[in-house]
Scaffold this motif. Structure first.
Motif, PDB file in Angstrom:
ATOM      1  N   MET A   1       0.833  -1.196   0.000  1.00  0.00           N
ATOM      2  CA  MET A   1       0.000   0.000   0.000  1.00  0.00           C
ATOM      3  C   MET A   1       0.875   1.256   0.000  1.00  0.00           C
ATOM      4  O   MET A   1       1.898   1.304   0.659  1.00  0.00           O
ATOM      5  N   THR A   2       0.416   2.259  -0.716  1.00  0.00           N
ATOM      6  CA  THR A   2       1.167   3.505  -0.835  1.00  0.00           C
ATOM      7  C   THR A   2       0.936   4.382   0.393  1.00  0.00           C
ATOM      8  O   THR A   2      -0.179   4.498   0.886  1.00  0.00           O
ATOM      9  N   GLU A   3       2.006   4.998   0.880  1.00  0.00           N
ATOM     10  CA  GLU A   3       1.876   5.923   2.008  1.00  0.00           C
ATOM     11  C   GLU A   3       1.179   7.200   1.543  1.00  0.00           C
ATOM     12  O   GLU A   3       1.475   7.736   0.474  1.00  0.00           O
ATOM     13  N   ILE A   4       0.230   7.691   2.338  1.00  0.00           N
ATOM     14  CA  ILE A   4      -0.450   8.935   2.004  1.00  0.00           C
ATOM     15  C   ILE A   4       0.347  10.103   2.574  1.00  0.00           C
ATOM     16  O   ILE A   4       0.566  10.168   3.775  1.00  0.00           O
ATOM     17  N   LYS A   5       0.769  11.015   1.710  1.00  0.00           N
ATOM     18  CA  LYS A   5       1.496  12.179   2.209  1.00  0.00           C
ATOM     19  C   LYS A   5       0.546  13.337   2.519  1.00  0.00           C
ATOM     20  O   LYS A   5       0.832  14.181   3.359  1.00  0.00           O
ATOM     21  N   GLU A   6      -0.612  13.351   1.838  1.00  0.00           N
ATOM     22  CA  GLU A   6      -1.578  14.422   2.101  1.00  0.00           C
ATOM     23  C   GLU A   6      -2.225  14.231   3.475  1.00  0.00           C
ATOM     24  O   GLU A   6      -2.362  13.110   3.954  1.00  0.00           O
ATOM     25  N   THR A   7      -2.603  15.341   4.086  1.00  0.00           N
ATOM     26  CA  THR A   7      -3.269  15.263   5.382  1.00  0.00           C
ATOM     27  C   THR A   7      -4.767  15.527   5.288  1.00  0.00           C
ATOM     28  O   THR A   7      -5.529  15.094   6.140  1.00  0.00           O
ATOM     29  N   HIS A   8      -5.181  16.238   4.241  1.00  0.00           N
ATOM     30  CA  HIS A   8      -6.595  16.575   4.098  1.00  0.00           C
ATOM     31  C   HIS A   8      -7.045  16.433   2.641  1.00  0.00           C
ATOM     32  O   HIS A   8      -6.266  16.649   1.717  1.00  0.00           O
ATOM     33  N   PHE A   9      -8.323  16.077   2.500  1.00  0.00           N
ATOM     34  CA  PHE A   9      -8.923  15.884   1.185  1.00  0.00           C
ATOM     35  C   PHE A   9     -10.254  16.628   1.156  1.00  0.00           C
ATOM     36  O   PHE A   9     -10.884  16.841   2.198  1.00  0.00           O
ATOM     37  N   LEU A  10     -10.678  17.005  -0.025  1.00  0.00           N
ATOM     38  CA  LEU A  10     -11.974  17.657  -0.171  1.00  0.00           C
ATOM     39  C   LEU A  10     -12.957  16.662  -0.770  1.00  0.00           C
ATOM     40  O   LEU A  10     -12.698  16.072  -1.820  1.00  0.00           O
ATOM     41  N   GLY A  11     -14.068  16.459  -0.082  1.00  0.00           N
ATOM     42  CA  GLY A  11     -15.133  15.590  -0.577  1.00  0.00           C
ATOM     43  C   GLY A  11     -16.329  16.421  -0.975  1.00  0.00           C
ATOM     44  O   GLY A  11     -16.835  17.227  -0.170  1.00  0.00           O
ATOM     45  N   VAL A  12     -16.793  16.268  -2.216  1.00  0.00           N
ATOM     46  CA  VAL A  12     -17.924  17.047  -2.726  1.00  0.00           C
ATOM     47  C   VAL A  12     -19.030  16.089  -3.148  1.00  0.00           C
ATOM     48  O   VAL A  12     -18.878  15.323  -4.102  1.00  0.00           O
ATOM     49  N   ASP A  13     -20.135  16.129  -2.429  1.00  0.00           N
ATOM     50  CA  ASP A  13     -21.294  15.292  -2.723  1.00  0.00           C
ATOM     51  C   ASP A  13     -22.289  16.146  -3.504  1.00  0.00           C
ATOM     52  O   ASP A  13     -22.885  17.075  -2.955  1.00  0.00           O
ATOM     53  N   VAL A  14     -22.457  15.840  -4.774  1.00  0.00           N
ATOM     54  CA  VAL A  14     -23.324  16.627  -5.655  1.00  0.00           C
ATOM     55  C   VAL A  14     -24.726  16.023  -5.640  1.00  0.00           C
ATOM     56  O   VAL A  14     -24.928  14.872  -6.036  1.00  0.00           O
ATOM     57  N   GLY A  15     -25.687  16.787  -5.177  1.00  0.00           N
ATOM     58  CA  GLY A  15     -27.078  16.343  -5.182  1.00  0.00           C
ATOM     59  C   GLY A  15     -27.919  17.212  -6.089  1.00  0.00           C
ATOM     60  O   GLY A  15     -27.450  18.225  -6.627  1.00  0.00           O
ATOM     61  N   GLY A  16     -29.154  16.840  -6.256  1.00  0.00           N
ATOM     62  CA  GLY A  16     -30.026  17.612  -7.122  1.00  0.00           C
ATOM     63  C   GLY A  16     -30.330  18.995  -6.581  1.00  0.00           C
ATOM     64  O   GLY A  16     -30.462  19.957  -7.333  1.00  0.00           O
ATOM     65  N   THR A  17     -30.409  19.120  -5.245  1.00  0.00           N
ATOM     66  CA  THR A  17     -30.768  20.402  -4.638  1.00  0.00           C
ATOM     67  C   THR A  17     -29.629  21.053  -3.867  1.00  0.00           C
ATOM     68  O   THR A  17     -29.645  22.265  -3.644  1.00  0.00           O
ATOM     69  N   HIS A  18     -28.643  20.261  -3.426  1.00  0.00           N
ATOM     70  CA  HIS A  18     -27.555  20.815  -2.621  1.00  0.00           C
ATOM     71  C   HIS A  18     -26.208  20.212  -2.993  1.00  0.00           C
ATOM     72  O   HIS A  18     -26.127  19.071  -3.471  1.00  0.00           O
ATOM     73  N   LEU A  19     -25.168  20.989  -2.757  1.00  0.00           N
ATOM     74  CA  LEU A  19     -23.799  20.478  -2.732  1.00  0.00           C
ATOM     75  C   LEU A  19     -23.395  20.375  -1.268  1.00  0.00           C
ATOM     76  O   LEU A  19     -23.647  21.287  -0.475  1.00  0.00           O
ATOM     77  N   LYS A  20     -22.775  19.262  -0.906  1.00  0.00           N
ATOM     78  CA  LYS A  20     -22.226  19.102   0.439  1.00  0.00           C
ATOM     79  C   LYS A  20     -20.710  18.977   0.293  1.00  0.00           C
ATOM     80  O   LYS A  20     -20.237  18.058  -0.368  1.00  0.00           O
TER      81      LYS A  20
END
Length: 311
Positions: A1-20
Protein backbone atom coordinates in the motif's frame (compact mmCIF):
# COMPACT_ATOMS: atom_id res chain seq x y z
CA UNK A 1 0.00 0.00 0.00
CA UNK A 2 1.17 3.51 -0.84
CA UNK A 3 1.88 5.92 2.01
CA UNK A 4 -0.45 8.94 2.00
CA UNK A 5 1.50 12.18 2.21
CA UNK A 6 -1.58 14.42 2.10
CA UNK A 7 -3.27 15.26 5.38
CA UNK A 8 -6.60 16.58 4.10
CA UNK A 9 -8.92 15.88 1.18
CA UNK A 10 -11.97 17.66 -0.17
CA UNK A 11 -15.13 15.59 -0.58
CA UNK A 12 -17.92 17.05 -2.73
CA UNK A 13 -21.29 15.29 -2.72
CA UNK A 14 -23.32 16.63 -5.66
CA UNK A 15 -27.08 16.34 -5.18
CA UNK A 16 -30.03 17.61 -7.12
CA UNK A 17 -30.77 20.40 -4.64
CA UNK A 18 -27.56 20.81 -2.62
CA UNK A 19 -23.80 20.48 -2.73
CA UNK A 20 -22.23 19.10 0.44
CA UNK A 21 -18.55 19.98 0.74
CA UNK A 22 -16.34 18.59 3.48
CA UNK A 23 -12.70 19.00 4.42
CA UNK A 24 -11.78 15.48 5.54
CA UNK A 25 -8.61 14.21 7.18
CA UNK A 26 -7.06 10.83 6.44
CA UNK A 27 -8.82 9.27 9.44
CA UNK A 28 -12.26 10.15 8.11
CA UNK A 29 -12.95 13.12 10.37
CA UNK A 30 -14.86 15.98 8.77
CA UNK A 31 -12.81 18.97 9.87
CA UNK A 32 -15.00 21.56 8.18
CA UNK A 33 -18.29 21.31 6.31
CA UNK A 34 -20.40 23.54 4.09
CA UNK A 35 -23.66 23.04 2.25
CA UNK A 36 -25.03 25.20 -0.53
CA UNK A 37 -28.03 25.14 -2.82
CA UNK A 38 -27.56 24.21 -6.46
CA UNK A 39 -30.03 26.79 -7.78
CA UNK A 40 -27.33 29.38 -8.66
CA UNK A 41 -25.39 26.65 -10.49
CA UNK A 42 -28.47 25.64 -12.45
CA UNK A 43 -29.23 29.26 -13.37
CA UNK A 44 -25.70 30.01 -14.57
CA UNK A 45 -25.79 31.21 -18.21
CA UNK A 46 -23.09 28.70 -19.20
CA UNK A 47 -24.69 25.77 -17.38
CA UNK A 48 -24.21 23.77 -14.21
CA UNK A 49 -20.83 22.29 -15.16
CA UNK A 50 -19.12 25.64 -15.75
CA UNK A 51 -20.69 27.08 -12.60
CA UNK A 52 -19.55 24.07 -10.57
CA UNK A 53 -15.96 24.41 -11.78
CA UNK A 54 -15.95 28.11 -10.94
CA UNK A 55 -17.66 27.51 -7.60
CA UNK A 56 -14.94 25.17 -6.35
CA UNK A 57 -12.44 28.00 -6.39
CA UNK A 58 -13.58 29.47 -3.07
CA UNK A 59 -13.11 26.11 -1.33
CA UNK A 60 -9.69 25.50 -2.83
CA UNK A 61 -8.70 28.99 -1.69
CA UNK A 62 -10.18 28.35 1.75
CA UNK A 63 -8.37 25.03 2.10
CA UNK A 64 -4.95 25.59 0.45
CA UNK A 65 -3.61 22.33 1.91
CA UNK A 66 -5.93 20.29 -0.36
CA UNK A 67 -4.26 18.59 -3.32
CA UNK A 68 -6.95 16.00 -4.09
CA UNK A 69 -10.70 16.41 -4.53
CA UNK A 70 -13.26 13.61 -4.74
CA UNK A 71 -16.65 14.25 -6.35
CA UNK A 72 -19.73 12.02 -6.06
CA UNK A 73 -22.27 12.40 -8.87
CA UNK A 74 -25.92 11.23 -8.83
CA UNK A 75 -26.01 9.12 -11.98
CA UNK A 76 -24.08 7.33 -14.67
CA UNK A 77 -20.48 8.25 -15.42
CA UNK A 78 -17.95 7.21 -18.06
CA UNK A 79 -15.79 4.19 -17.25
CA UNK A 80 -12.66 6.35 -17.19
CA UNK A 81 -14.43 8.53 -14.60
CA UNK A 82 -14.06 11.78 -16.50
CA UNK A 83 -17.52 12.55 -17.88
CA UNK A 84 -21.05 12.43 -16.43
CA UNK A 85 -23.30 10.54 -18.86
CA UNK A 86 -26.81 10.48 -17.40
CA UNK A 87 -27.49 12.67 -14.37
CA UNK A 88 -31.31 12.78 -14.10
CA UNK A 89 -31.33 15.44 -11.38
CA UNK A 90 -28.94 17.71 -13.34
CA UNK A 91 -29.39 16.91 -17.05
CA UNK A 92 -27.18 19.79 -18.17
CA UNK A 93 -24.22 17.79 -16.83
CA UNK A 94 -24.85 14.98 -19.30
CA UNK A 95 -21.75 14.50 -21.49
CA UNK A 96 -20.08 17.58 -19.99
CA UNK A 97 -16.28 17.12 -19.86
CA UNK A 98 -16.18 17.75 -16.14
CA UNK A 99 -12.80 16.33 -15.20
CA UNK A 100 -11.15 17.97 -18.20
CA UNK A 101 -12.60 21.33 -17.23
CA UNK A 102 -11.53 20.95 -13.59
CA UNK A 103 -7.98 19.97 -14.50
CA UNK A 104 -7.70 22.86 -16.93
CA UNK A 105 -8.74 25.44 -14.33
CA UNK A 106 -6.87 23.82 -11.41
CA UNK A 107 -3.79 22.13 -12.90
CA UNK A 108 -2.18 21.49 -9.50
CA UNK A 109 -5.15 19.58 -8.09
CA UNK A 110 -6.06 15.92 -8.70
CA UNK A 111 -9.75 15.17 -9.19
CA UNK A 112 -11.56 11.84 -8.75
CA UNK A 113 -15.13 11.39 -10.01
CA UNK A 114 -17.51 8.59 -9.11
CA UNK A 115 -21.18 7.67 -8.93
CA UNK A 116 -22.51 8.82 -5.55
CA UNK A 117 -23.66 5.38 -4.34
CA UNK A 118 -20.30 3.89 -5.30
CA UNK A 119 -18.55 6.75 -3.49
CA UNK A 120 -20.62 6.10 -0.36
CA UNK A 121 -19.66 2.43 -0.52
CA UNK A 122 -15.97 3.32 -0.75
CA UNK A 123 -16.45 5.69 2.17
CA UNK A 124 -17.85 2.82 4.21
CA UNK A 125 -14.89 0.66 3.20
CA UNK A 126 -12.25 3.19 4.27
CA UNK A 127 -13.99 5.07 7.08
CA UNK A 128 -16.76 2.78 8.34
CA UNK A 129 -16.87 2.11 12.07
CA UNK A 130 -17.24 -1.65 11.65
CA UNK A 131 -14.19 -2.26 9.43
CA UNK A 132 -16.09 -3.38 6.35
CA UNK A 133 -14.63 -6.34 4.50
CA UNK A 134 -13.11 -5.98 1.03
CA UNK A 135 -16.24 -7.49 -0.55
CA UNK A 136 -19.78 -6.25 0.07
CA UNK A 137 -22.95 -5.03 -1.60
CA UNK A 138 -23.91 -1.49 -0.61
CA UNK A 139 -27.51 -0.32 -0.98
CA UNK A 140 -28.47 3.28 -0.31
CA UNK A 141 -32.14 4.05 0.24
CA UNK A 142 -33.35 7.60 -0.23
CA UNK A 143 -35.20 9.49 -2.94
CA UNK A 144 -34.13 6.59 -5.15
CA UNK A 145 -32.35 3.30 -4.59
CA UNK A 146 -28.62 3.33 -5.32
CA UNK A 147 -26.19 0.46 -5.04
CA UNK A 148 -22.59 -0.55 -5.57
CA UNK A 149 -20.43 -3.63 -5.22
CA UNK A 150 -17.07 -3.35 -3.49
CA UNK A 151 -14.99 -6.21 -4.87
CA UNK A 152 -11.51 -6.77 -3.47
CA UNK A 153 -11.56 -3.22 -2.14
CA UNK A 154 -12.46 -1.64 -5.49
CA UNK A 155 -15.71 -0.57 -7.09
CA UNK A 156 -16.96 -3.16 -9.57
CA UNK A 157 -17.71 -1.08 -12.66
CA UNK A 158 -18.98 -3.61 -15.19
CA UNK A 159 -18.04 -3.59 -18.85
CA UNK A 160 -18.90 0.08 -19.49
CA UNK A 161 -18.55 1.56 -16.03
CA UNK A 162 -22.03 1.57 -14.51
CA UNK A 163 -22.76 -1.82 -12.99
CA UNK A 164 -25.09 -2.41 -10.04
CA UNK A 165 -27.96 -0.05 -10.74
CA UNK A 166 -30.29 -2.08 -8.51
CA UNK A 167 -32.79 0.75 -8.29
CA UNK A 168 -33.64 0.12 -11.93
CA UNK A 169 -34.17 -3.63 -11.58
CA UNK A 170 -37.69 -4.69 -12.49
CA UNK A 171 -39.63 -5.81 -9.45
CA UNK A 172 -43.28 -6.32 -8.48
CA UNK A 173 -45.62 -5.60 -11.38
CA UNK A 174 -42.62 -4.89 -13.64
CA UNK A 175 -42.06 -1.60 -11.83
CA UNK A 176 -38.54 -0.43 -11.06
CA UNK A 177 -37.34 -1.15 -7.55
CA UNK A 178 -36.85 2.52 -6.69
CA UNK A 179 -40.34 3.32 -7.97
CA UNK A 180 -41.67 0.85 -5.42
CA UNK A 181 -39.45 1.49 -2.39
CA UNK A 182 -37.73 4.79 -3.03
CA UNK A 183 -39.12 7.67 -0.99
CA UNK A 184 -42.17 8.29 -3.20
CA UNK A 185 -42.96 4.59 -3.42
CA UNK A 186 -42.90 4.26 0.36
CA UNK A 187 -45.20 7.27 0.75
CA UNK A 188 -47.57 5.63 -1.75
CA UNK A 189 -47.58 2.46 0.36
CA UNK A 190 -48.31 4.58 3.45
CA UNK A 191 -51.27 6.29 1.80
CA UNK A 192 -52.70 2.98 0.61
CA UNK A 193 -52.41 1.28 3.99
CA UNK A 194 -53.75 4.30 5.91
CA UNK A 195 -56.82 4.24 3.65
CA UNK A 196 -57.20 0.48 4.11
CA UNK A 197 -56.72 0.48 7.90
CA UNK A 198 -57.81 3.91 9.18
CA UNK A 199 -58.59 2.54 12.63
CA UNK A 200 -54.97 1.38 13.01
CA UNK A 201 -53.27 4.43 11.48
CA UNK A 202 -53.21 6.60 14.61
CA UNK A 203 -51.47 9.93 14.08
CA UNK A 204 -50.43 8.97 10.56
CA UNK A 205 -53.90 10.20 9.54
CA UNK A 206 -53.42 13.71 10.87
CA UNK A 207 -49.92 14.62 9.74
CA UNK A 208 -48.08 15.31 6.51
CA UNK A 209 -46.59 12.00 5.44
CA UNK A 210 -42.82 11.62 5.42
CA UNK A 211 -40.08 9.15 6.26
CA UNK A 212 -39.30 10.77 9.63
CA UNK A 213 -42.93 10.38 10.66
CA UNK A 214 -42.98 6.79 9.43
CA UNK A 215 -39.91 5.87 11.49
CA UNK A 216 -41.18 7.73 14.57
CA UNK A 217 -44.58 6.05 14.49
CA UNK A 218 -43.00 2.63 13.90
CA UNK A 219 -40.98 3.20 17.08
CA UNK A 220 -44.27 3.91 18.86
CA UNK A 221 -45.63 0.57 17.64
CA UNK A 222 -48.05 2.05 15.11
CA UNK A 223 -49.52 -0.94 13.27
CA UNK A 224 -49.79 0.73 9.86
CA UNK A 225 -46.23 2.05 10.03
CA UNK A 226 -44.99 -1.45 10.83
CA UNK A 227 -47.07 -2.83 7.94
CA UNK A 228 -45.41 -0.33 5.60
CA UNK A 229 -41.95 -1.50 6.62
CA UNK A 230 -43.09 -5.11 6.28
CA UNK A 231 -44.09 -4.50 2.66
CA UNK A 232 -40.89 -2.60 1.91
CA UNK A 233 -38.84 -5.42 3.44
CA UNK A 234 -40.47 -8.05 1.24
CA UNK A 235 -39.98 -6.04 -1.96
CA UNK A 236 -36.38 -5.10 -1.19
CA UNK A 237 -35.60 -8.60 0.06
CA UNK A 238 -36.73 -10.15 -3.20
CA UNK A 239 -34.34 -7.89 -5.13
CA UNK A 240 -31.49 -8.77 -2.78
CA UNK A 241 -32.12 -12.48 -3.36
CA UNK A 242 -31.45 -11.95 -7.05
CA UNK A 243 -28.39 -9.79 -6.38
CA UNK A 244 -26.87 -12.32 -3.97
CA UNK A 245 -27.43 -15.15 -6.43
CA UNK A 246 -25.74 -13.18 -9.20
CA UNK A 247 -22.87 -11.71 -7.17
CA UNK A 248 -22.28 -14.46 -4.58
CA UNK A 249 -21.70 -11.76 -1.97
CA UNK A 250 -21.84 -12.43 1.79
CA UNK A 251 -22.28 -8.90 3.18
CA UNK A 252 -25.01 -6.37 2.43
CA UNK A 253 -24.75 -2.88 3.94
CA UNK A 254 -27.70 -0.46 3.96
CA UNK A 255 -27.28 3.34 3.92
CA UNK A 256 -29.30 6.41 3.02
CA UNK A 257 -32.01 8.26 4.92
CA UNK A 258 -34.58 5.47 4.75
CA UNK A 259 -32.17 3.08 6.43
CA UNK A 260 -33.17 4.88 9.64
CA UNK A 261 -36.09 2.43 9.57
CA UNK A 262 -33.98 -0.63 8.82
CA UNK A 263 -34.74 -2.26 12.17
CA UNK A 264 -38.44 -2.25 11.31
CA UNK A 265 -38.07 -3.69 7.82
CA UNK A 266 -35.40 -6.18 8.84
CA UNK A 267 -37.76 -9.00 9.99
CA UNK A 268 -39.52 -9.14 6.60
CA UNK A 269 -36.28 -8.40 4.74
CA UNK A 270 -34.37 -11.22 6.37
CA UNK A 271 -37.29 -13.66 6.25
CA UNK A 272 -37.69 -13.09 2.50
CA UNK A 273 -33.99 -13.40 1.79
CA UNK A 274 -33.49 -16.52 3.90
CA UNK A 275 -36.58 -18.16 2.44
CA UNK A 276 -35.40 -17.95 -1.16
CA UNK A 277 -31.68 -18.59 -0.76
CA UNK A 278 -30.15 -22.03 -0.33
CA UNK A 279 -27.91 -22.95 2.64
CA UNK A 280 -24.77 -22.13 0.62
CA UNK A 281 -25.78 -18.46 0.34
CA UNK A 282 -27.45 -18.21 3.75
CA UNK A 283 -24.57 -19.67 5.73
CA UNK A 284 -22.33 -16.59 5.89
CA UNK A 285 -24.75 -13.86 4.82
CA UNK A 286 -24.65 -10.69 6.95
CA UNK A 287 -27.17 -7.85 6.62
CA UNK A 288 -26.26 -4.65 8.45
CA UNK A 289 -26.77 -0.92 8.58
CA UNK A 290 -23.94 1.20 7.20
CA UNK A 291 -22.21 3.34 9.80
CA UNK A 292 -21.50 6.72 8.15
CA UNK A 293 -25.17 7.79 8.06
CA UNK A 294 -25.67 11.44 6.98
CA UNK A 295 -21.97 11.90 6.26
CA UNK A 296 -21.75 9.01 3.80
CA UNK A 297 -21.84 11.19 0.67
CA UNK A 298 -19.18 13.64 1.78
CA UNK A 299 -16.88 11.04 3.35
CA UNK A 300 -17.36 8.76 0.36
CA UNK A 301 -16.35 11.51 -2.05
CA UNK A 302 -13.25 12.22 0.04
CA UNK A 303 -12.40 8.51 0.15
CA UNK A 304 -12.13 8.51 -3.65
CA UNK A 305 -8.85 10.35 -3.13
CA UNK A 306 -7.56 7.32 -1.21
CA UNK A 307 -8.28 5.13 -4.21
CA UNK A 308 -6.37 7.62 -6.30
CA UNK A 309 -3.45 7.10 -3.96
CA UNK A 310 -3.44 3.39 -4.77
CA UNK A 311 -4.73 2.36 -1.35
Amino acid sequence: MTEIKETHFLGVDVGGTHLKIGLVDKNGTIVDFEKEETTPFRDHPEGFGVAFIEGLEKYLRKYPQVEKVGIGLPGLISKDRTTPLEIPAIPSLNNFKLKEGLEKKYPNIEFFLENDAAAAAIGEFYFGKDDASANFLFITMGTGIGSALVLDGQIFKGSRGNALEMGHMLSTGNARLETLVGRKGILDIMERLIAAYPDKAGRLKDNELGIHLLVATAREGNEVALMVFEEVGVILGSAIVSAVRILDVTEVHFGGGISAGLEFMMPALERTIRQYLTPYYNKNLVLKKATLENNAGTLGAAALCFMGSGL
